[in-house]
Design a protein around this motif. Structure first.
Motif, PDB file in Angstrom:
ATOM      1  N   ALA A   1      21.478 -11.586   0.744  1.00 53.13           N
ATOM      2  CA  ALA A   1      20.722 -10.544   1.432  1.00 53.13           C
ATOM      3  C   ALA A   1      20.371  -9.409   0.476  1.00 53.13           C
ATOM      4  O   ALA A   1      19.256  -8.868   0.499  1.00 53.13           O
ATOM      5  N   MET A   2      21.327  -9.052  -0.383  1.00 56.19           N
ATOM      6  CA  MET A   2      21.080  -7.992  -1.363  1.00 56.19           C
ATOM      7  C   MET A   2      19.960  -8.387  -2.323  1.00 56.19           C
ATOM      8  O   MET A   2      19.061  -7.597  -2.621  1.00 56.19           O
ATOM      9  N   TRP A   3      20.002  -9.632  -2.796  1.00 61.51           N
ATOM     10  CA  TRP A   3      18.987 -10.085  -3.744  1.00 61.51           C
ATOM     11  C   TRP A   3      17.610 -10.172  -3.093  1.00 61.51           C
ATOM     12  O   TRP A   3      16.590  -9.886  -3.742  1.00 61.51           O
ATOM     13  N   ALA A   4      17.552 -10.572  -1.824  1.00 56.67           N
ATOM     14  CA  ALA A   4      16.257 -10.620  -1.139  1.00 56.67           C
ATOM     15  C   ALA A   4      15.654  -9.219  -1.026  1.00 56.67           C
ATOM     16  O   ALA A   4      14.464  -9.016  -1.286  1.00 56.67           O
ATOM     17  N   LYS A   5      16.471  -8.250  -0.659  1.00 55.32           N
ATOM     18  CA  LYS A   5      15.986  -6.874  -0.590  1.00 55.32           C
ATOM     19  C   LYS A   5      15.543  -6.382  -1.964  1.00 55.32           C
ATOM     20  O   LYS A   5      14.514  -5.712  -2.104  1.00 55.32           O
ATOM     21  N   LYS A   6      16.340  -6.732  -2.965  1.00 52.86           N
ATOM     22  CA  LYS A   6      16.027  -6.313  -4.329  1.00 52.86           C
ATOM     23  C   LYS A   6      14.692  -6.908  -4.782  1.00 52.86           C
ATOM     24  O   LYS A   6      13.876  -6.233  -5.430  1.00 52.86           O
ATOM     25  N   ALA A   7      14.454  -8.171  -4.428  1.00 56.11           N
ATOM     26  CA  ALA A   7      13.206  -8.830  -4.814  1.00 56.11           C
ATOM     27  C   ALA A   7      11.999  -8.117  -4.204  1.00 56.11           C
ATOM     28  O   ALA A   7      11.008  -7.842  -4.906  1.00 56.11           O
ATOM     29  N   TYR A   8      12.091  -7.812  -2.921  1.00 53.98           N
ATOM     30  CA  TYR A   8      10.986  -7.110  -2.268  1.00 53.98           C
ATOM     31  C   TYR A   8      10.771  -5.730  -2.881  1.00 53.98           C
ATOM     32  O   TYR A   8       9.635  -5.308  -3.133  1.00 53.98           O
ATOM     33  N   HIS A   9      11.853  -5.014  -3.094  1.00 51.11           N
ATOM     34  CA  HIS A   9      11.744  -3.658  -3.604  1.00 51.11           C
ATOM     35  C   HIS A   9      11.137  -3.657  -5.009  1.00 51.11           C
ATOM     36  O   HIS A   9      10.228  -2.864  -5.310  1.00 51.11           O
ATOM     37  N   GLU A  10      11.619  -4.552  -5.870  1.00 50.36           N
ATOM     38  CA  GLU A  10      11.098  -4.596  -7.231  1.00 50.36           C
ATOM     39  C   GLU A  10       9.628  -5.007  -7.259  1.00 50.36           C
ATOM     40  O   GLU A  10       8.851  -4.499  -8.078  1.00 50.36           O
ATOM     41  N   TYR A  11       9.261  -5.914  -6.365  1.00 52.43           N
ATOM     42  CA  TYR A  11       7.886  -6.419  -6.393  1.00 52.43           C
ATOM     43  C   TYR A  11       6.890  -5.380  -5.877  1.00 52.43           C
ATOM     44  O   TYR A  11       5.889  -5.092  -6.535  1.00 52.43           O
ATOM     45  N   TYR A  12       7.185  -4.835  -4.715  1.00 59.30           N
ATOM     46  CA  TYR A  12       6.190  -3.996  -4.048  1.00 59.30           C
ATOM     47  C   TYR A  12       6.227  -2.529  -4.459  1.00 59.30           C
ATOM     48  O   TYR A  12       5.254  -1.797  -4.211  1.00 59.30           O
ATOM     49  N   PHE A  13       7.299  -2.077  -5.072  1.00 58.01           N
ATOM     50  CA  PHE A  13       7.369  -0.669  -5.464  1.00 58.01           C
ATOM     51  C   PHE A  13       7.162  -0.475  -6.967  1.00 58.01           C
ATOM     52  O   PHE A  13       7.511   0.564  -7.513  1.00 58.01           O
ATOM     53  N   ARG A  14       6.562  -1.463  -7.606  1.00 54.80           N
ATOM     54  CA  ARG A  14       6.137  -1.281  -8.989  1.00 54.80           C
ATOM     55  C   ARG A  14       4.983  -0.278  -9.033  1.00 54.80           C
ATOM     56  O   ARG A  14       4.032  -0.385  -8.239  1.00 54.80           O
ATOM     57  N   PRO A  15       5.003   0.676  -9.928  1.00 56.36           N
ATOM     58  CA  PRO A  15       3.874   1.613 -10.025  1.00 56.36           C
ATOM     59  C   PRO A  15       2.544   0.910 -10.238  1.00 56.36           C
ATOM     60  O   PRO A  15       1.526   1.305  -9.643  1.00 56.36           O
ATOM     61  N   SER A  16       2.540  -0.154 -11.059  1.00 49.78           N
ATOM     62  CA  SER A  16       1.280  -0.859 -11.318  1.00 49.78           C
ATOM     63  C   SER A  16       0.750  -1.517 -10.049  1.00 49.78           C
ATOM     64  O   SER A  16      -0.470  -1.529  -9.807  1.00 49.78           O
ATOM     65  N   TYR A  17       1.647  -2.065  -9.227  1.00 49.60           N
ATOM     66  CA  TYR A  17       1.217  -2.716  -7.985  1.00 49.60           C
ATOM     67  C   TYR A  17       0.665  -1.675  -7.017  1.00 49.60           C
ATOM     68  O   TYR A  17      -0.384  -1.886  -6.391  1.00 49.60           O
ATOM     69  N   ILE A  18       1.364  -0.569  -6.863  1.00 45.87           N
ATOM     70  CA  ILE A  18       0.903   0.495  -5.956  1.00 45.87           C
ATOM     71  C   ILE A  18      -0.455   1.016  -6.407  1.00 45.87           C
ATOM     72  O   ILE A  18      -1.366   1.231  -5.586  1.00 45.87           O
ATOM     73  N   PHE A  19      -0.633   1.192  -7.703  1.00 43.82           N
ATOM     74  CA  PHE A  19      -1.900   1.685  -8.235  1.00 43.82           C
ATOM     75  C   PHE A  19      -3.032   0.710  -7.928  1.00 43.82           C
ATOM     76  O   PHE A  19      -4.140   1.122  -7.533  1.00 43.82           O
ATOM     77  N   GLN A  20      -2.772  -0.594  -8.085  1.00 40.27           N
ATOM     78  CA  GLN A  20      -3.789  -1.592  -7.774  1.00 40.27           C
ATOM     79  C   GLN A  20      -4.206  -1.524  -6.314  1.00 40.27           C
ATOM     80  O   GLN A  20      -5.395  -1.634  -5.984  1.00 40.27           O
ATOM     81  N   LYS A  21      -3.238  -1.339  -5.421  1.00 40.35           N
ATOM     82  CA  LYS A  21      -3.552  -1.260  -3.994  1.00 40.35           C
ATOM     83  C   LYS A  21      -4.347   0.000  -3.671  1.00 40.35           C
ATOM     84  O   LYS A  21      -5.265  -0.022  -2.845  1.00 40.35           O
ATOM     85  N   MET A  22      -4.020   1.102  -4.303  1.00 48.28           N
ATOM     86  CA  MET A  22      -4.752   2.348  -4.054  1.00 48.28           C
ATOM     87  C   MET A  22      -6.212   2.203  -4.446  1.00 48.28           C
ATOM     88  O   MET A  22      -7.105   2.749  -3.786  1.00 48.28           O
ATOM     89  N   LEU A  23      -6.472   1.459  -5.515  1.00 47.91           N
ATOM     90  CA  LEU A  23      -7.853   1.267  -5.956  1.00 47.91           C
ATOM     91  C   LEU A  23      -8.666   0.423  -4.973  1.00 47.91           C
ATOM     92  O   LEU A  23      -9.900   0.470  -4.973  1.00 47.91           O
ATOM     93  N   LYS A  24      -7.982  -0.353  -4.129  1.00 44.00           N
ATOM     94  CA  LYS A  24      -8.677  -1.235  -3.188  1.00 44.00           C
ATOM     95  C   LYS A  24      -8.900  -0.598  -1.820  1.00 44.00           C
ATOM     96  O   LYS A  24      -9.494  -1.218  -0.936  1.00 44.00           O
ATOM     97  N   ILE A  25      -8.429   0.624  -1.622  1.00 43.33           N
ATOM     98  CA  ILE A  25      -8.611   1.292  -0.332  1.00 43.33           C
ATOM     99  C   ILE A  25     -10.082   1.643  -0.155  1.00 43.33           C
ATOM    100  O   ILE A  25     -10.675   2.350  -0.979  1.00 43.33           O
ATOM    101  N   ARG A  26     -10.672   1.126   0.905  1.00 45.63           N
ATOM    102  CA  ARG A  26     -12.085   1.370   1.189  1.00 45.63           C
ATOM    103  C   ARG A  26     -12.320   2.053   2.523  1.00 45.63           C
ATOM    104  O   ARG A  26     -13.448   2.436   2.834  1.00 45.63           O
ATOM    105  N   SER A  27     -11.274   2.166   3.315  1.00 45.64           N
ATOM    106  CA  SER A  27     -11.461   2.744   4.646  1.00 45.64           C
ATOM    107  C   SER A  27     -10.140   3.322   5.136  1.00 45.64           C
ATOM    108  O   SER A  27      -9.072   3.086   4.544  1.00 45.64           O
ATOM    109  N   LEU A  28     -10.222   4.053   6.236  1.00 44.36           N
ATOM    110  CA  LEU A  28      -9.013   4.595   6.856  1.00 44.36           C
ATOM    111  C   LEU A  28      -8.116   3.469   7.358  1.00 44.36           C
ATOM    112  O   LEU A  28      -6.888   3.576   7.298  1.00 44.36           O
TER     113      LEU A  28
END
Length: 480
Positions: free
Chosen positions: A435-462
């Motif tokens: 359970a700890m490793w599953a949480k860690k995997a999600y956290h490491e994957y989705y909270f990468r600064p590069s990943y967040i930045f990529q998603k921000m660039l794709k925002i086109r609407s509210l």
């Protein structure tokens, strides 16, 4: 005896199965299996198929089945169930017999692999139909002797016995369209799983059955067999046009195990699905293997309206072993790269907690997932579903008991209030570790600064902003 009044139903399929398995699914999928059965039965004279009772639209499933039986007095009630949701179906079967003990009760669906223990547990259940059930249900309704119908488990002399095996459907074009008119609230009541949605009118579809690969975590061979069979591209296009003209469908999810296995037929289908040939702009997503795509095919998919492709990558070290001895890490890298080059989003499915898993191998999976950089990634704790090789091995080694605690057999992941406790642990990793490793995997994957930045660039609407905000809020809560 011929059965004339038919009720088909499934229990609710909510993800909170560990708390009882009877909650409604927030993203209910059309029960295509039951809809196909209804389509087959609709072709029979003097047979009336009632509207399908979908438990996802019930506040009290067993009560609603009971009331439907009292109101319509069916001759046959057919249930379809996945293992985590089988118990509510059996409770409903008991309720049916209390209303009228002469009603024939039949269970089909993936849970049929546990036929013996299920029939022992539920005396109110008369028959279990396994594998494809279109042929079985037709012959049952026509009144053929049960022992002469292939593909069943029946009761005889106080024992559960199988009838002879049934051949799989060879000509898939012989199937009628699913009886969508029998589905409650279709299409607006059914929704794709996030992020597989654009907000258009949506439906799921399958154009093939069977998978020749021997992935040790999969039990689909017990549903559709190992022989791949697909409908003709002409049939599929006519089906899509029907959904569009009758129900306004403009978005589809192909739920085939290996959507692109027959390359020649797939390419022909993709050409027929382009806007100029189809007559409207269709948006769709699908699932396939990393070793069954190439650059030409993916660009053809994009031209035909594909917006997302999901791949079962599974692992950063054991991919070759668990994917039937064929897929490789290099193929996974190429597939994701080619898919992104074609401007198609990707979903990567990964597993944590295989029998030989160690912290080092989990780390390789997380690092490989980040290297691939799929648009979305899912990290599920390995689940040995009844009927797959992992399950059989776990039973033999005493790690899993053949009991009826079926509501444990649900995917363990994020989005249901946290990571659920795994059924199977490893020699070096406890349930808490996994359970700890599953949480860690999600956290490491989705909270990468590069990943967040990529998603921000794709925002086109509210709406885009709200979707990403809600997704990150859910992840933050469940990985805390």
């Amino acid at each position: 005896m011929k059965y004339k009044q038919i009720l088909l139903t499934r229990p609710p399929t909510g993800s909170n199965a560990l708390q009882g398995g009877s909650d409604a699914d927030p993203h209910p999928q059309p029960p295509l299996g039951l809809a196909y059965l209804a389509g087959v039965l609709d072709r029979l004279p003097d047979v009336n198929v009632l509207d399908i009772l979908d438990g996802n639209f019930s506040e009290n499933y067993v009560y609603d089945v009971t009331m439907a039986v009292k109101k319509h007095n069916p001759d046959l009630v057919g249930f379809s169930a996945f293992t985590p949701f089988a118990n509510p179906a059996l409770e409903a079967a008991e309720a049916v017999k209390k209303v009228n003990s002469n009603i024939l009760t039949v269970l089909g669906g993936p849970h049929a692999v546990l036929a013996d223990i299920t029939l022992q547990k539920c005396p109110s259940l008369d028959i279990i139909s396994y594998d494809e059930s279109e042929g079985q249900i037709e012959e049952i309704v026509l009144g053929h002797p049960l022992e002469d119908i292939p593909g069943l488990f029946i009761r005889k002399d106080g024992k559960t016995i199988p009838t002879k095996p049934r051949s799989y459907i060879k000509n898939m074009d012989d199937l009628p369209y699913p009886a969508y008119d029998k589905l409650p609230h279709f299409p607006d009541g059914y929704h794709p799983h996030p992020p597989k949605s654009t907000g258009k009118k949506w439906c799921s579809i399958m154009w093939s059955r069977g998978c020749p690969f021997f992935c040790n975590y999969c039990n689909r061979e017990n549903s559709f067999g190992l022989q791949f069979r697909n409908q003709s591209p002409e049939y599929v296009v006519d089906h899509i046009k029907y959904l569009h003209s009758e129900y306004g469908i403009e978005e589809l999810t192909f739920y085939d195990d290996v959507m692109s296995l027959n390359r020649k037929a797939t390419m022909k289908l993709l050409d027929a699905m382009t806007p100029e040939n189809l007559g409207f702009n269709l948006v769709w997503d699908a699932e396939t293997r990393v070793d069954l795509v190439d650059q030409e095919m993916l660009f053809a998919m994009k031209k035909a309206g594909c917006r997302m492709m999901s791949y079962g990558i599974e692992h950063g070290e054991f991919i070759h072993e668990i994917k039937g001895g064929t897929a490789t890490l290099e193929q996974a890298e190429n597939a994701v790269k080619w898919t992104h080059n074609a401007k198609i989003e990707t979903v990567g499915y990964f597993m944590i907690g295989l029998p030989k898993e160690t912290p080092e191998t989990i780390r390789k999976t997380i690092d490989f997932a980040k290297k691939l950089n799929c648009t979305y990634a899912q990290f599920a704790i390995t689940m040995p579903f009844p009927g797959n090789k992992l399950y059989d091995e776990a039973v033999k080694s005493g790690l899993i008991q053949l009991d009826d605690t079926w509501d444990k057999f649900v995917y363990s992941g994020i989005g249901t209030g946290g990571v659920q406790a795994p059924v199977l642990t490893t020699q070096t990793l406890s349930a808490d570790d996994l359970a700890m490793w599953a949480k860690k995997a999600y956290h490491e994957y989705y909270f990468r600064p590069s990943y967040i930045f990529q998603k921000m660039l794709k925002i086109r609407s509210l709406d885009d902003l709200k979707m990403y905000y809600n997704g990150y809020r859910m992840l933050k809560k469940d990985t805390a």
